[in-house]
Scaffold this active site. Structure first.
Site, mmCIF file in Angstrom:
data_model
loop_
_atom_site.group_PDB
_atom_site.id
_atom_site.type_symbol
_atom_site.label_atom_id
_atom_site.label_comp_id
_atom_site.label_asym_id
_atom_site.label_seq_id
_atom_site.Cartn_x
_atom_site.Cartn_y
_atom_site.Cartn_z
ATOM 1 N N ASP A 106 7.630 -2.438 -0.449
ATOM 2 C CA ASP A 106 8.127 -3.099 0.761
ATOM 3 C C ASP A 106 8.982 -4.316 0.411
ATOM 4 O O ASP A 106 9.740 -4.808 1.241
ATOM 5 C CB ASP A 106 6.926 -3.565 1.611
ATOM 6 C CG ASP A 106 6.888 -2.913 2.976
ATOM 7 O OD1 ASP A 106 7.876 -2.243 3.334
ATOM 8 O OD2 ASP A 106 5.878 -3.067 3.678
ATOM 9 N N GLN B 10 0.746 -1.655 6.285
ATOM 10 C CA GLN B 10 1.463 -1.719 7.564
ATOM 11 C C GLN B 10 1.157 -3.042 8.276
ATOM 12 O O GLN B 10 -0.010 -3.394 8.456
ATOM 13 C CB GLN B 10 1.035 -0.522 8.425
ATOM 14 C CG GLN B 10 1.790 -0.383 9.729
ATOM 15 C CD GLN B 10 3.250 -0.008 9.545
ATOM 16 O OE1 GLN B 10 3.589 0.836 8.720
ATOM 17 N NE2 GLN B 10 4.121 -0.656 10.290
ATOM 18 N N LYS C 194 6.131 8.050 8.154
ATOM 19 C CA LYS C 194 6.275 7.760 6.718
ATOM 20 C C LYS C 194 5.618 8.867 5.897
ATOM 21 O O LYS C 194 6.201 9.369 4.937
ATOM 22 C CB LYS C 194 5.633 6.407 6.378
ATOM 23 C CG LYS C 194 6.514 5.228 6.753
ATOM 24 C CD LYS C 194 5.772 3.904 6.672
ATOM 25 C CE LYS C 194 6.631 2.797 7.278
ATOM 26 N NZ LYS C 194 5.917 1.562 7.531
#
Ligand code: NDP
Length: 287
Positions: free
Chosen positions: A121, A98, A54
């Site tokens: 997200d 995460q 990422k």
């Protein structure tokens, strides 16, 4: 005729290139670069790899990547304090924590602490609610990427029957919402669905998000269907291991109209769509 192969790697590269041009245009006007903060708690090897990719792809398109790597024993209070500081930081447009998080941390509380305006997200309850009520929302990255791939082979999905196998909050449910918003008739199948094969055979668009290697075979696919394989499963292969999807690719290829491979299908789209969400957040915030 064998199915058209939907090349997610190439589509993701094109998307990243287009995002990079947009970022460059903002910077050329004297604006700051968009910023994405990624928070990793603990040293799960798979999560380390994701966070590394990422960060690399974020920088490659000219955005700023800020990584916070915290020890596995970090308290919930400390993580919430970090989220609060990222929420308040005007140079941060997107915050990603995460998952999975260590057991002492309540993942739901952490997700709810993220400012919905930076929820790239798309897991915050406000984002989920907006997606289901048709509002402007950050869409979870894997379903968003899957929709991009479907649109490479068919623009207008109106009236098509889509069957989504899997009902998780991160893939199945948001995928179903996006297909519904695109005017599909949507069926969500799951582990209690009766006669899954018969259900799947009705699908013009079949999305597999189960997590079971090669579970969907020829008997699950209507001739000409668009098959999107979200599954990522590691199976033994000789001395080593390899990645396979939830779809038995070799069995389905001769029947489907279009199909995504694993690897190289949906997988590469997920990070590209995270960058797309971050750039959209930046553009909204900068007016
Ligand atoms: P979850 O385990 O959260 O959900 C799996 C879903 O599959 C559940 O809804 C479950 O049903 C359903 N299911 C399980 N067994 C069956 C069965 N025999 N028949 C029908 N349905 C079944 O998984 P995720 O949604 O998180 O992930 C799904 C897959 O996608 C995994 O392989 C994962 O690695 C991959 N993935 C890939 C990403 C990418 O970037 N490409 C990103 C995220 C995930 P029930 O609810 O009834 O238990």
């Amino acid at each position: 005729m064998p199915a058209t192969l939907i090349d997610g790697k190439a589509v993701a590269a094109e998307l990243r290139a287009a995002l990079g041009l947009r970022v460059a245009a903002h910077i050329a006007k004297g604006k700051r670069a968009p910023g994405l903060a990624v928070v990793l708690v603990g040293d799960d090897p798979a999560s380390q790899v994701y966070v590394g990719s990422k960060a690399k792809q974020t920088r490659e398109i000219g955005m700023v990547s800020i990584e916070h790597r915290l020890p596995g024993k970090t308290s919930q209070q400390a993580l919430l304090a970090l989220i609060a500081s990222l929420n308040a930081d005007p140079a941060i447009d997107g915050i990603l924590v995460q998952l999975p998080l260590p057991s002492q941390i309540d993942a739901e509380a952490v997700i709810e602490a993220i400012d919905p305006a930076k929820d790239v997200d798309g897991f915050h309850p406000i984002s989920v609610g907006r997606l289901s009520s048709g509002g402007k929302a950050f869409v979870p990255c894997t379903p968003r990427g899957s929709m991009h791939l479907i649109h490479t082979v068919r623009r207008d999905l109106s009236g098509l029957h889509a069957v989504v196998v899997g009902r998780s909050n991160i893939v199945g449910k948001p995928m179903a919402q996006l297909l519904l918003a695109a005017n599909c008739t949507v069926t969500i199948a799951h582990s209690r669905t009766r006669d899954l094969a018969a259900m799947c055979r009705q699908a013009d668009i079949l999305v597999a998000a189960v997590g079971r290697p090669r579970m969907l075979g020829a008997e699950h696919v209507k001739p000409g269907a668009i098959v999107i394989d979200v599954g990522i499963n590691r199976i033994p292969s000789g001395e080593k291991s390899k990645l396979v999807g939830d779809v038995d690719f070799d069995a389905v290829m001769p029947i489907a109209g279009a199909i995504t491979p694993v690897p190289g299908g949906v997988g590469p789209m997920t990070i590209a769509c995270l960058l797309e969400n971050t750039l959209e957040s930046y553009e909204r915030r900068m007016g």
